[in-house]
Write an enzyme that holds these catalytic residues in place. Structure first.
Site, PDB file in Angstrom:
ATOM      1  N   GLU A 142      35.678  38.112  29.065  1.00 27.42           N
ATOM      2  CA  GLU A 142      34.421  37.444  28.715  1.00 27.42           C
ATOM      3  C   GLU A 142      34.552  36.725  27.383  1.00 27.42           C
ATOM      4  O   GLU A 142      34.058  35.602  27.204  1.00 27.42           O
ATOM      5  CB  GLU A 142      33.272  38.469  28.619  1.00 27.42           C
ATOM      6  CG  GLU A 142      32.779  38.990  29.959  1.00 27.42           C
ATOM      7  CD  GLU A 142      33.521  40.230  30.437  1.00 27.42           C
ATOM      8  OE1 GLU A 142      34.669  40.461  30.001  1.00 27.42           O
ATOM      9  OE2 GLU A 142      32.953  40.968  31.260  1.00 27.42           O
ATOM     10  N   GLU A 170      33.439  47.213  34.149  1.00 30.85           N
ATOM     11  CA  GLU A 170      32.055  47.705  34.058  1.00 30.85           C
ATOM     12  C   GLU A 170      31.748  48.652  35.226  1.00 30.85           C
ATOM     13  O   GLU A 170      31.103  49.684  35.036  1.00 30.85           O
ATOM     14  CB  GLU A 170      31.077  46.520  34.034  1.00 30.85           C
ATOM     15  CG  GLU A 170      31.260  45.713  32.766  1.00 30.85           C
ATOM     16  CD  GLU A 170      30.253  44.577  32.600  1.00 30.85           C
ATOM     17  OE1 GLU A 170      30.199  43.719  33.493  1.00 30.85           O
ATOM     18  OE2 GLU A 170      29.543  44.565  31.588  1.00 30.85           O
TER      19      GLU A 170
HETATM   20  C1  1HE Z   1      38.840  34.618  41.076  1.00 29.18           C
HETATM   21  C2  1HE Z   1      38.672  35.530  40.007  1.00 29.18           C
HETATM   22  C3  1HE Z   1      37.367  35.639  39.456  1.00 29.18           C
HETATM   23  C4  1HE Z   1      40.729  35.607  40.624  1.00 29.18           C
HETATM   24  N1  1HE Z   1      36.383  34.871  39.957  1.00 29.18           N
HETATM   25  N2  1HE Z   1      37.811  33.882  41.543  1.00 29.18           N
HETATM   26  N3  1HE Z   1      37.306  37.674  35.180  1.00 29.18           N
HETATM   27  C5  1HE Z   1      38.342  37.009  34.684  1.00 29.18           C
HETATM   28  O1  1HE Z   1      38.232  36.165  33.814  1.00 29.18           O
HETATM   29  C6  1HE Z   1      39.664  37.321  35.337  1.00 29.18           C
HETATM   30  C7  1HE Z   1      40.183  36.109  36.077  1.00 29.18           C
HETATM   31  N4  1HE Z   1      41.337  36.417  36.941  1.00 29.18           N
HETATM   32  C8  1HE Z   1      42.590  36.562  36.469  1.00 29.18           C
HETATM   33  O2  1HE Z   1      42.865  36.551  35.267  1.00 29.18           O
HETATM   34  C9  1HE Z   1      43.673  36.723  37.508  1.00 29.18           C
HETATM   35  O3  1HE Z   1      43.165  36.285  38.754  1.00 29.18           O
HETATM   36  C10 1HE Z   1      44.170  38.198  37.676  1.00 29.18           C
HETATM   37  C11 1HE Z   1      44.984  38.629  36.436  1.00 29.18           C
HETATM   38  C12 1HE Z   1      43.033  39.160  37.904  1.00 29.18           C
HETATM   39  C13 1HE Z   1      45.086  38.277  38.938  1.00 29.18           C
HETATM   40  O4  1HE Z   1      46.105  37.289  38.852  1.00 29.18           O
HETATM   41  P1  1HE Z   1      46.878  36.857  40.179  1.00 29.18           P
HETATM   42  O5  1HE Z   1      48.015  35.964  39.750  1.00 29.18           O
HETATM   43  O6  1HE Z   1      47.212  38.061  40.988  1.00 29.18           O
HETATM   44  O7  1HE Z   1      45.823  36.023  41.074  1.00 29.18           O
HETATM   45  P2  1HE Z   1      45.293  34.500  40.892  1.00 29.18           P
HETATM   46  O8  1HE Z   1      46.309  33.562  41.434  1.00 29.18           O
HETATM   47  O9  1HE Z   1      44.849  34.260  39.493  1.00 29.18           O
HETATM   48  O10 1HE Z   1      43.968  34.492  41.776  1.00 29.18           O
HETATM   49  C14 1HE Z   1      44.012  34.508  43.201  1.00 29.18           C
HETATM   50  C15 1HE Z   1      42.714  33.886  43.696  1.00 29.18           C
HETATM   51  O11 1HE Z   1      41.615  34.674  43.259  1.00 29.18           O
HETATM   52  C16 1HE Z   1      42.472  32.497  43.109  1.00 29.18           C
HETATM   53  O12 1HE Z   1      41.737  31.768  44.068  1.00 29.18           O
HETATM   54  P3  1HE Z   1      42.447  30.680  45.031  1.00 29.18           P
HETATM   55  O13 1HE Z   1      41.331  30.171  45.895  1.00 29.18           O
HETATM   56  O14 1HE Z   1      43.027  29.651  44.101  1.00 29.18           O
HETATM   57  O15 1HE Z   1      43.518  31.427  45.792  1.00 29.18           O
HETATM   58  C17 1HE Z   1      41.584  32.767  41.926  1.00 29.18           C
HETATM   59  O16 1HE Z   1      40.784  31.658  41.554  1.00 29.18           O
HETATM   60  C18 1HE Z   1      40.711  33.871  42.495  1.00 29.18           C
HETATM   61  N5  1HE Z   1      40.126  34.702  41.422  1.00 29.18           N
HETATM   62  N6  1HE Z   1      39.857  36.116  39.757  1.00 29.18           N
HETATM   63  C19 1HE Z   1      36.613  34.025  40.975  1.00 29.18           C
HETATM   64  N7  1HE Z   1      37.107  36.502  38.474  1.00 29.18           N
HETATM   65  C20 1HE Z   1      28.487  41.225  35.041  1.00 29.18           C
HETATM   66  S1  1HE Z   1      29.201  40.123  34.031  1.00 29.18           S
HETATM   67  C21 1HE Z   1      30.878  40.366  34.101  1.00 29.18           C
HETATM   68  C22 1HE Z   1      31.564  39.208  33.476  1.00 29.18           C
HETATM   69  C23 1HE Z   1      32.996  39.110  33.889  1.00 29.18           C
HETATM   70  O17 1HE Z   1      33.475  39.873  34.681  1.00 29.18           O
HETATM   71  S2  1HE Z   1      33.900  37.872  33.147  1.00 29.18           S
HETATM   72  C24 1HE Z   1      35.539  38.178  33.601  1.00 29.18           C
HETATM   73  C25 1HE Z   1      35.919  37.430  34.835  1.00 29.18           C
END
Ligand code: 1HE
Length: 257
Positions: free
Chosen positions: A132, A112
């Site tokens: 989402e 976005e």
């Molecule tokens: C997060 C987030 C997050 C990572 N919010 N903490 N977005 C999503 O649904 C995407 C979610 N994220 C992923 O699918 C993956 O993290 C990635 C593909 C982007 C990257 O993977 P990777 O293997 O490099 O990293 P990871 O091991 O998944 O994440 C590393 C850390 O970042 C981990 O935290 P930790 O404390 O365990 O180390 C994750 O929890 C954290 N992390 N993504 C919070 N999104 C205005 S409305 C918009 C609505 C949306 O955007 S919905 C889509 C949200």
């Protein structure tokens, strides 16, 4: 300018570099970052003619910080979505064109943010998704308005219905990004484009940012009238007259030079 540590802002001559700096959370966007983006793009320093937004670490942005979402009630949810709209409008309808340089995940709210920019450069590693759909929510940062204009409604719906992930190459073909860069070279490409944009007459950049999208959103009659008005305003400026004379007297570059 009030910015959190997760947003690094640096001015290089006429270009403002804005870096999302939360790599340990994959540049997930929390409220602090949204407000930081709103503040930065509301107060572009004098002398800046183009901005670039990019991300630290392996990804442009993993979208909304999901840890902040789970406790919100309905009215808080509405205010939150409107906060995103406000901040991203500052990017789209601010004072200078904004180039997004993308790599790795450009998903959800990250997509976005990129959609609110005026030009997108994608490194080879870039992938686009709207998780989402799979998280049981809906886009709330303006994607339903901006993304169909870039890639079409059916493609956006497909991304949410099926969780489809779009590659950097597909993103070019679909119209999401305008330039593909090799890995690690996106910022260099973004700066090259920003320097070109900075050389334009300010009225031309203004027309592209503020008038063209309004023309696209209106009917043909209003659109054509707005086009005549802005065409006349731009060509009457001293800057335009100088540029036209420069060409006619052999001082300006030809197309493609
Ligand atoms: C997060 C987030 C997050 C990572 N919010 N903490 N977005 C999503 O649904 C995407 C979610 N994220 C992923 O699918 C993956 O993290 C990635 C593909 C982007 C990257 O993977 P990777 O293997 O490099 O990293 P990871 O091991 O998944 O994440 C590393 C850390 O970042 C981990 O935290 P930790 O404390 O365990 O180390 C994750 O929890 C954290 N992390 N993504 C919070 N999104 C205005 S409305 C918009 C609505 C949306 O955007 S919905 C889509 C949200």
């Amino acid at each position: 300018m009030k910015t959190p540590a997760s947003l690094i802002v640096e001015q290089k001559d006429e270009i403002l570099l804005v870096k999302i700096n939360r790599p340990e959370k994959r540049n997930a966007i929390n409220d602090e970052l949204v407000l930081g983006i709103e503040s930065v793009f509301s107060t572009i320093p004098a002398g800046v003619k183009c901005a670039i937004i990019y991300g630290e670490g392996q990804h442009f942005s993993a979208g909304l910080d999901l840890s902040e979402l789970k406790e919100r009630n309905i009215i808080e949810g509405l205010h939150h979505s409107r906060m995103w709209h406000r901040a991203l409008e500052k990017i789209q309808f601010g004072t200078v064109p904004v180039v997004a340089v993308l790599h790795g995940a450009c998903v959800g709210g990250g997509l976005e943010i990129a959609s609110a920019c005026h030009i997108r450069v994608a490194e080879q590693s870039t992938f686009y998704a709207l998780p989402e759909g799979q998280r049981g929510i809906f886009v709330g940062g303006g994607a339903s308005v901006r993304l169909p204009k870039l890639i079409g409604m059916a493609r956006m719906a497909d991304m949410m219905f099926t969780g489809r992930v779009i590659s950097a190459e597909e993103g070019i073909l679909m119209g999401f990004s305008q330039y593909l860069a090799s890995e690690g070279n996106g910022l260099e490409k973004g700066i090259e484009l920003a320097k070109k944009i900075a050389q334009n007459a300010e009225t031309t950049n203004y027309a592209l940012m503020h008038v063209l999208p309004r023309i696209v959103d209106s009917g043909q009659t209003e659109g054509l009238m707005m086009e005549s008005l802005i065409a006349t305003i731009s060509s009457s400026s001293p800057e335009a007259k100088k540029r036209l004379n420069d060409f006619l007297e052999g001082r300006a570059k030809k197309v493609g030079e």
